[in-house]
Design a protein around this motif. Sequence first.
Motif, PDB file in Angstrom:
ATOM      1  N   GLN A   1       0.842  -1.193   0.000  1.00  0.00           N
ATOM      2  CA  GLN A   1       0.000   0.000   0.000  1.00  0.00           C
ATOM      3  C   GLN A   1       0.875   1.240   0.000  1.00  0.00           C
ATOM      4  OE1 GLN A   1      -2.742  -0.478   3.325  1.00  0.00           O
ATOM      5  NE2 GLN A   1      -4.296  -1.245   1.909  1.00  0.00           N
ATOM      6  N   ALA A   2       0.310   2.342  -0.450  1.00  0.00           N
ATOM      7  CA  ALA A   2       1.042   3.608  -0.478  1.00  0.00           C
ATOM      8  C   ALA A   2       1.600   3.920   0.907  1.00  0.00           C
ATOM      9  CB  ALA A   2       0.126   4.733  -0.943  1.00  0.00           C
ATOM     10  N   GLY A   3       2.852   4.358   0.912  1.00  0.00           N
ATOM     11  CA  GLY A   3       3.533   4.645   2.162  1.00  0.00           C
ATOM     12  C   GLY A   3       4.346   3.484   2.694  1.00  0.00           C
ATOM     13  N   GLY A   4       4.148   2.315   2.095  1.00  0.00           N
ATOM     14  CA  GLY A   4       4.849   1.125   2.535  1.00  0.00           C
ATOM     15  C   GLY A   4       6.221   0.972   1.914  1.00  0.00           C
ATOM     16  N   SER A   5       6.848  -0.167   2.206  1.00  0.00           N
ATOM     17  CA  SER A   5       8.208  -0.425   1.755  1.00  0.00           C
ATOM     18  C   SER A   5       8.325  -1.812   1.137  1.00  0.00           C
ATOM     19  CB  SER A   5       9.175  -0.331   2.942  1.00  0.00           C
ATOM     20  OG  SER A   5       9.121   0.942   3.541  1.00  0.00           O
TER      21      SER A   5
END
Length: 124
Positions: free
Chosen positions: A13-17
């Motif tokens: 998800q957006a913001g993840g790594s």
Amino acid sequence: QVQLVESGGGSVQAGGSLRLSCAASGYTWYMGWFRQSPGKGREGVAARHMRGGGTYYADSVEGRFAISQDNDRDTVHLEMTSQQPEDTAIYYCAALSGVVGGVSPRSECEYDSWGQGIRVTVSS
């Protein structure tokens, strides 16, 4: 030329790594990562001089992505943090196996070996 084995990738998800890894079968001078999104050309993301340690990053990933070398081996890792949907692409590992001066690490023409590609999907 060398053989390249890529691993990692997947969905986040957006913001993840996510982390990508690439192991070369022999000596490399430069190793890097390129990516290609649907309908777009291949973009140089990050690269590393495997004997000098110098690195290159595209403006779009500067400060979010980091390319590192696995000790003194011909293996690189790409740590991708704060990922955004626009990072969604097929990521290709590339290597330059010969000693060459004046390399432009952002140019795909510099590299003589390519991996199969690995998919990275970032959802909003």
